[in-house]
Structure formats: structure tokens, C-alpha cells
Design a protein around this motif. Structure first.
Motif, PDB file in Angstrom:
ATOM      1  N   ALA A   1     -42.239   5.740   3.240  1.00 34.02           N
ATOM      2  CA  ALA A   1     -43.292   5.635   4.249  1.00 34.02           C
ATOM      3  C   ALA A   1     -43.487   6.959   4.974  1.00 34.02           C
ATOM      4  CB  ALA A   1     -42.943   4.522   5.240  1.00 34.02           C
ATOM      5  N   ALA A   2     -42.399   7.605   5.360  1.00 25.86           N
ATOM      6  CA  ALA A   2     -42.502   8.899   6.049  1.00 25.86           C
ATOM      7  C   ALA A   2     -43.090   9.965   5.138  1.00 25.86           C
ATOM      8  CB  ALA A   2     -41.122   9.318   6.551  1.00 25.86           C
ATOM      9  N   ALA A   3     -42.740   9.925   3.844  1.00 22.03           N
ATOM     10  CA  ALA A   3     -43.259  10.925   2.903  1.00 22.03           C
ATOM     11  C   ALA A   3     -44.771  10.804   2.751  1.00 22.03           C
ATOM     12  CB  ALA A   3     -42.575  10.758   1.547  1.00 22.03           C
ATOM     13  N   PHE A   4     -45.287   9.591   2.656  1.00 23.80           N
ATOM     14  CA  PHE A   4     -46.733   9.432   2.540  1.00 23.80           C
ATOM     15  C   PHE A   4     -47.435   9.858   3.823  1.00 23.80           C
ATOM     16  CE2 PHE A   4     -45.719   6.447  -1.002  1.00 23.80           C
ATOM     17  CZ  PHE A   4     -46.500   7.063  -1.962  1.00 23.80           C
ATOM     18  N   ASN A   5     -46.812   9.654   4.967  1.00 23.74           N
ATOM     19  CA  ASN A   5     -47.397  10.153   6.216  1.00 23.74           C
ATOM     20  C   ASN A   5     -47.488  11.674   6.202  1.00 23.74           C
ATOM     21  OD1 ASN A   5     -47.655   7.579   7.245  1.00 23.74           O
ATOM     22  ND2 ASN A   5     -45.737   7.642   8.389  1.00 23.74           N
ATOM     23  N   ASP A   6     -46.446  12.334   5.713  1.00 24.66           N
ATOM     24  CA  ASP A   6     -46.461  13.802   5.642  1.00 24.66           C
ATOM     25  C   ASP A   6     -47.535  14.295   4.667  1.00 24.66           C
ATOM     26  OD1 ASP A   6     -44.390  13.844   7.446  1.00 24.66           O
ATOM     27  OD2 ASP A   6     -42.823  14.053   5.916  1.00 24.66           O
ATOM     28  N   ILE A   7     -47.646  13.619   3.513  1.00 22.70           N
ATOM     29  CA  ILE A   7     -48.662  14.026   2.540  1.00 22.70           C
ATOM     30  C   ILE A   7     -50.058  13.883   3.143  1.00 22.70           C
ATOM     31  CG2 ILE A   7     -49.708  13.443   0.321  1.00 22.70           C
ATOM     32  CD1 ILE A   7     -46.928  12.609  -0.648  1.00 22.70           C
ATOM     33  N   ALA A   8     -50.300  12.768   3.836  1.00 22.22           N
ATOM     34  CA  ALA A   8     -51.612  12.557   4.452  1.00 22.22           C
ATOM     35  C   ALA A   8     -51.897  13.619   5.510  1.00 22.22           C
ATOM     36  CB  ALA A   8     -51.673  11.160   5.070  1.00 22.22           C
ATOM     37  N   ALA A   9     -50.886  13.987   6.280  1.00 19.08           N
ATOM     38  CA  ALA A   9     -51.086  15.030   7.295  1.00 19.08           C
ATOM     39  C   ALA A   9     -51.412  16.362   6.648  1.00 19.08           C
ATOM     40  CB  ALA A   9     -49.832  15.139   8.164  1.00 19.08           C
ATOM     41  N   ASP A  10     -50.738  16.696   5.552  1.00 17.62           N
ATOM     42  CA  ASP A  10     -51.026  17.956   4.844  1.00 17.62           C
ATOM     43  C   ASP A  10     -52.437  17.946   4.275  1.00 17.62           C
ATOM     44  OD1 ASP A  10     -48.488  18.799   5.444  1.00 17.62           O
ATOM     45  OD2 ASP A  10     -47.628  18.246   3.497  1.00 17.62           O
ATOM     46  N   VAL A  11     -52.852  16.809   3.702  1.00 12.85           N
ATOM     47  CA  VAL A  11     -54.204  16.725   3.138  1.00 12.85           C
ATOM     48  C   VAL A  11     -55.251  16.893   4.232  1.00 12.85           C
ATOM     49  CG1 VAL A  11     -55.851  15.137   2.050  1.00 12.85           C
ATOM     50  CG2 VAL A  11     -53.518  15.329   1.163  1.00 12.85           C
ATOM     51  N   ARG A  12     -55.003  16.300   5.374  1.00  9.41           N
ATOM     52  CA  ARG A  12     -55.974  16.372   6.463  1.00  9.41           C
ATOM     53  C   ARG A  12     -56.170  17.796   6.949  1.00  9.41           C
ATOM     54  NH1 ARG A  12     -55.421  13.415  12.407  1.00  9.41           N
ATOM     55  NH2 ARG A  12     -57.403  14.167  13.247  1.00  9.41           N
ATOM     56  N   THR A  13     -55.086  18.555   7.020  1.00 13.67           N
ATOM     57  CA  THR A  13     -55.195  19.923   7.539  1.00 13.67           C
ATOM     58  C   THR A  13     -55.638  20.921   6.472  1.00 13.67           C
ATOM     59  OG1 THR A  13     -52.831  20.249   7.093  1.00 13.67           O
ATOM     60  CG2 THR A  13     -53.469  19.496   9.297  1.00 13.67           C
ATOM     61  N   SER A  14     -55.374  20.647   5.208  1.00 13.16           N
ATOM     62  CA  SER A  14     -55.672  21.626   4.164  1.00 13.16           C
ATOM     63  C   SER A  14     -57.042  21.442   3.533  1.00 13.16           C
ATOM     64  CB  SER A  14     -54.604  21.548   3.057  1.00 13.16           C
ATOM     65  OG  SER A  14     -54.563  20.241   2.479  1.00 13.16           O
ATOM     66  N   VAL A  15     -57.637  20.263   3.653  1.00 10.95           N
ATOM     67  CA  VAL A  15     -58.951  20.009   3.055  1.00 10.95           C
ATOM     68  C   VAL A  15     -59.971  19.898   4.177  1.00 10.95           C
ATOM     69  CG1 VAL A  15     -60.327  18.437   1.640  1.00 10.95           C
ATOM     70  CG2 VAL A  15     -57.903  18.798   1.106  1.00 10.95           C
TER      71      VAL A  15
END
Length: 597
Positions: A522-536
């Protein structure tokens, strides 16, 4: 349970047994092997046909008000009508699928009708080929008139005109099957089938008014079969018949009054040492889902204890630890609150809803303690942060907690076995296993804390517990001096189960491992979503939302499956192995079911 022996005149056997069926409390013990009582009544549908008709009507999208059953109601005719509608619908669906496949195959050639036999083609026929572009050079070898009707990205769609069947090796592909029908005619056939299917669906919905009639018919057939089976298994001799059964203690008085009023002789007695009564689990409504869990694996013996409440509590706890997230627990709890069709299916649906609610409440509670809300850890100074008392990333503490749960669970199982079988010698032996289990865990904690005296004292408790197992493990009767030696050997063999106890306790580490895996995913998917939000840029928020939905959906499904499988496994394998002495069989009374429909 009480053992019942009934005796009455053979001439009145059917009426008397039917009265016992109306009473609905006797678990009949066959005194003779059952005969063939499954022959169908003339004009009545078989059970299989009635079940098929009932399933077909239950799956209808809408239901009509139920028709009142009258003496003129013909159940056989209703079932035959439903099955005829079902079969016709199935045939039309098969035809529709075949026509649709043919339409899809002919679609590249456009909208057309094939000429009939009286057309101006002079007896010639049209052959349709889809030739791949990589084999386009083979078109030059066609010895007949042909035309390219369409061209797609991967093939050329041609029509060959010839009076004879083209040779199979003329082209690298076989002709497309048309069955002498063009796409326009196929669409007309498809429309006619759809129209007939609509009519059949209306007829199906109209037939749903007979659902209760079919259900009552099935119940009557089941009651008649149970009555016939009981009549065939009584003992008949010299104008009398005898029937043996089991009755719950709280129904024994009612049974005695009923049968004596009917002129039957009755004897009610306690079970003997060699008797094996059926198992009747009776709990308060809150613990009834645990009965379903007990029946799911195997029913405990009647002389043992009822594990329903412990099964429900432990399964909810294990499931919650594996989820380890208050957000996921809230989803489970919300599922129990939704008006799902599953919850409306009688008493079973009610118990399933209660079980789901218990899993949800436990999961929310454990999630709050572990401080995980869809993988997000609350700030330390917040209210949720102050309730975060369990840190799954503290591997040592989490492992000790999982082992402690296993120790307490198995100790409870041994203690329950001892209480159910007291004052047998083996019950004292089970208390020895309780001491060995708790003492071993205390020794581990003391040794890990650096307290050697505490560890030695705890090991002393382990030794005392194992000695108790050696002395009291065996219930072997002593009739000669050598039996003392045999008892000692039984005890030595029994104490060898200490390795099994050790392995079973370690098996509870799966709770820690799976709970940690859920939290980390669950924490890993939260981190991935945060990275996608800031990088795209632009679509970052949308993509991040998709990652969160897909990621948490996958994590939730995996956690629920793991919680069910491993939570039940710890109950059925590890716990049952130490808490129950075998397998029983369920109490199934002779009763009339028609009135419940």
C-alpha cells in the motif's frame, strides 16, 4: 443428545413417522439398510429438472408477483414449460452466436445479398477469400474471374466467380464460409432471432410467478423422500416397528409427550460409552457465523467442545492482522452494510453479513493500532498517531507479537480440550502442553532480555509440562504390570510432538509476514502515485489517481484472499490439531421443510 428408541404398531407406521417428521427433532439412526425410495411419482418432475427450472427463473432480470397455488396447479406442466423456454432460448443464443460470427467474417465484403439459383450468373457461384497481403502474388494464379471487393491493412478481400469448386491449393487460404447467405440476409435472420429472444425473455419473466410453486414442490419431494427413507430403515417384526434416533436434550420432554399421546412406547437414555451422537452446534446469534466456519471444515465430535466462538474471534483477528489497514477494513465493513443480494438469502445470508461485519470491525481496529490508512501513516502528534501502538516495521517486536498470538491460541486449544475431557488422564496431559507452550515462550523472552535466571525458571516450567505429558499422556487401562511400562512408552511417544508444537507456533509468523507485505504494498503504490503526479505535467493528477485505484485495488484483493486462506488455515490445521480429538457428523433431523418455503 439423548438416545431414543420408539416402538409402535406397524399398521400405523406411516402416520406415526409422519407425525415425528412434523415434530422435527429426531436424527434417525437406520436399523436396516435403506432401500430405493427415489422413484419419481407419475406426472411429477424429477428433482434435477425442477432444480434446473428454478435456477433459470431465479436468474431472470425481473420477477412477477408469486401466483397462489391451487389444487389445479400442475407442477409437472410448469416445469416442462420452463425447461422448454430455457432450451429454446439456448438454441436461439447458439444460432445467434453462429450468425454473428459469420457476419463478422463477411463484414469486409460490405453489405450484399447472394444471388439465388434463378439469378443471371448462369449457374456460377461466388467464393470469398481473404488473402493476406504477403501472399498477394498468388492472386495472379487464379484461373477464374475474380474481383477485389475491399482491401484492409492485412489482407485483400476478393470474390471468385466459378461454376465449379475451386481447387484447395489455388490460394494459401480457404474460402470464407457463407452458407449461401449474404450479409443482408444474415442481419435479417439476426433481427428475427433477437425478436424471438425478447419474446422468450418476456415469457420467462411471466413464468417467474411460479418460483414459489416450484420451491414448494421441491420441498414436498424432499420431505417425501426423507419420509420414505425413514420408513425403509425401521425394524419391523410381528406387527410392530421400532425406530432409533437421537434427540436434543431440550426437546426430549416434548418428544415424550407427543409420542405417548400417539400410543407409542418410548425410551430415552443417555449415550453409552460406545455411542457416537451427532453434533448439534447451538450458539447465540452473534456467534452463529462461527458455526458456519466449523461446518466448513469438519464438525467437531459431539463429546468434544464447541469451537464456534473461538473460530469466529480468531479468524477475525487473523484476517485483520493480514489486512493491517484501517482503510481496507472500512471497505470490508461497508460491504457488510450494503444491500447486496447475497445478504438476502435467508439465515445463511444473515450469518454471512454478520461474519463480514465482524471481519470489518476487527480490521478497522487492527488498522488503527498499526497506524495504516490506505498505506498512509498519520502524523505522530495527531489523534490517529497516538493510537498507533504497533509498528510493523519493528521486525523483532512484530515477530514476537505473532509468536505470542500463536502460543496463546494453541494453549487455549489444549486447555479447551482438557476442559471438555476432564477428568480423563489425557486431560491432565493437555495441561502439560499448556505449561510447555507458555514456558517455552517465556524462556525465549527472558533469554532475549538477557535474564538467564528467568530463562532457566521458564525452562523448568517447560520440563515440568513435558513430564506431565509423559505421565498422563496415555489413557491405557492398567490390568497387568506391563501396562505401566506401555503407558510410559505412550508418554514418550506423545512428548515427541514437541517438534510439531514448535513448528505450529512458528507457523503464526505468517501473520506478521503477510501483514507487513500488505502495508509495504500500500505504501509503495502511494509513493508511485506521488512520483507520477510530480513528474507528469497536465495529466499527472489523473494518472496518479489511476495508479492509486489500481494499486490499492490489487493490494486489497490480495490481502483479502490471503486473510481468508491463511486465517482459516491457522484455525483448521494448527488450532484444530491441538484442540479437537477427531471428527463428528452433523445433526440432521427428520423434519418437514415445505412450511419454511
Amino acid at each position: 443428545m439423548r438416545k431414543v428408541t420408539l416402538c409402535g404398531p406397524a399398521s400405523a407406521k406411516r402416520g406415526l413417522v409422519r407425525g415425528l417428521q412434523d415434530l422435527g427433532c429426531l436424527h434417525v439412526v437406520p436399523l436396516n439398510p435403506p432401500g430405493d425410495e427415489t422413484a419419481a411419482t407419475d406426472g411429477q418432475p424429477s428433482e434435477q429438472d425442477a432444480q434446473r427450472a428454478l435456477r433459470f427463473l431465479r436468474d431472470a432480470p425481473y420477477r412477477r408477483h408469486q401466483a397462489a397455488e391451487t389444487p389445479d396447479t400442475d407442477l409437472g406442466e410448469i416445469v416442462r414449460q420452463v425447461l422448454a423456454t430455457k432450451q429454446r432460448r439456448r438454441d436461439l443464443l447458439d444460432q445467434r452466436e453462429e450468425i454473428q460470427a459469420q457476419l463478422d467474417a463477411l463484414a469486409p465484403w460490405g453489405d450484399f445479398d447472394l444471388p439465388g439459383d434463378d439469378a443471371t450468373l448462369g449457374g456460377a457461384q461466388l467464393w470469398f477469400y481473404a488473402v493476406p497481403n504477403r501472399h498477394a502474388d498468388t492472386l495472379a494464379r487464379i484461373p477464374y474471374a475474380w474481383v477485389e471487393a475491399a482491401r484492409s491493412e492485412g489482407a485483400r478481400h476478393i470474390v471468385v466467380v466459378t461454376r465449379e469448386t475451386p481447387p484447395a491449393d489455388m490460394l494459401p487460404v480457404a474460402p470464407v464460409r457463407t452458407n449461401g447467405t449474404g450479409t443482408r440476409a444474415l442481419r435479417r435472420e439476426l433481427a428475427a432471432i433477437d425478436s424471438e429472444l425478447d419474446g422468450l425473455e418476456v415469457e420467462r419473466i411471466a413464468l417467474t410467478r411460479h418460483i414459489d410453486t416450484i420451491r414448494r414442490g421441491l420441498a414436498r419431494a424432499a420431505d417425501a423422500a426423507a419420509l420414505a427413507r425413514t420408513l425403509a430403515t425401521t425394524h419391523d417384526e410381528t406387527g410392530l416397528f421400532a425406530l432409533q434416533a437421537w434427540v436434543p436434550l431440550h426437546r426430549a420432554g416434548e418428544l415424550r409427550r407427543r409420542v405417548t399421546a400417539q400410543g407409542m412406547a418410548v425410551r430415552i437414555e443417555r449415550p453409552g460409552p460406545q455411542d457416537q451422537p451427532p453434533t448439534l452446534l447451538a450458539n447465540a446469534p452473534a456467534a452463529q457465523p462461527g458455526e458456519d466456519l466449523a461446518h466448513f471444515y469438519h464438525v467437531p465430535p459431539a463429546r468434544d467442545w464447541d469451537p464456534s466462538g473461538v473460530l469466529l474471534a480468531s479468524f477475525a483477528l487473523f484476517f485483520a492482522i493480514i489486512l493491517s489497514d484501517a482503510g481496507y477494513g472500512a471497505i470490508v465493513l461497508l460491504t457488510a452494510a450494503l444491500p447486496l443480494g447475497l445478504w438476502r438469502r435467508g439465515a445463511v445470508g444473515v450469518r454471512m453479513r454478520r461474519l463480514t461485519a465482524a471481519l470489518g470491525v476487527a480490521s478497522v481496529g487492527v488498522g488503527v493500532l498499526t497506524g495504516s490508512y490506505f498505506g498512509v501513516t498519520p502524523p505522530a502528534g495527531s489523534l490517529a498517531g497516538t493510537l498507533n501502538l504497533v509498528d510493523l516495521t519493528d521486525y523483532t517486536a512484530a515477530m514476537k507479537l505473532a509468536v505470542l498470538i500463536g502460543v496463546l491460541h494453541l494453549a487455549l486449544g489444549n486447555a479447551a480440550w482438557a476442559a471438555a475431557h476432564w477428568p480423563r488422564r489425557m486431560a491432565i496431559g493437555r495441561l502439560g502442553w499448556v505449561a510447555a507452550t507458555l514456558g517455552g515462550f517465556a524462556a525465549w523472552l527472558a533469554w532475549d532480555a538477557g535474564s538467564r535466571p528467568g530463562a532457566l525458571a521458564a525452562l523448568g516450567v517447560v520440563g515440568l509440562g513435558l513430564l506431565t505429558v509423559i505421565v498422563f499422556q496415555s489413557d491405557r487401562p492398567v490390568r497387568r504390570p506391563v501396562d505401566h511400562l506401555l503407558r510410559a512408552l505412550d508418554g514418550l511417544l506423545g512428548v515427541a510432538s514437541v517438534t510439531k508444537l514448535f513448528g505450529d507456533v512458528l507457523s503464526y509468523l505468517r501473520l506478521f509476514a503477510l501483514g507487513l507485505a500488505t502495508a509495504l504494498l500500500a505504501a509503495a503504490f502511494n509513493d508511485i502515485a506521488a512520483d507520477v503526479r510530480t513528474s507528469v505535467s497536465g495529466l499527472g493528477v489523473l494518472l496518479a489517481g489511476l495508479v492509486l485505484v489500481a494499486g490499492h485495488g490489487l493490494t486489497f484483493v490480495l490481502a483479502v484472499v490471503s486473510g481468508v486462506v491463511h486465517g482459516l488455515r491457522l484455525d483448521y490445521i494448527e488450532f484444530y490439531g491441538w484442540s479437537l480429538s477427531g471428527e463428528g457428523y452433523p445433526y440432521t433431523p427428520l423434519e418437514r421443510t415445505e412450511h419454511r418455503v
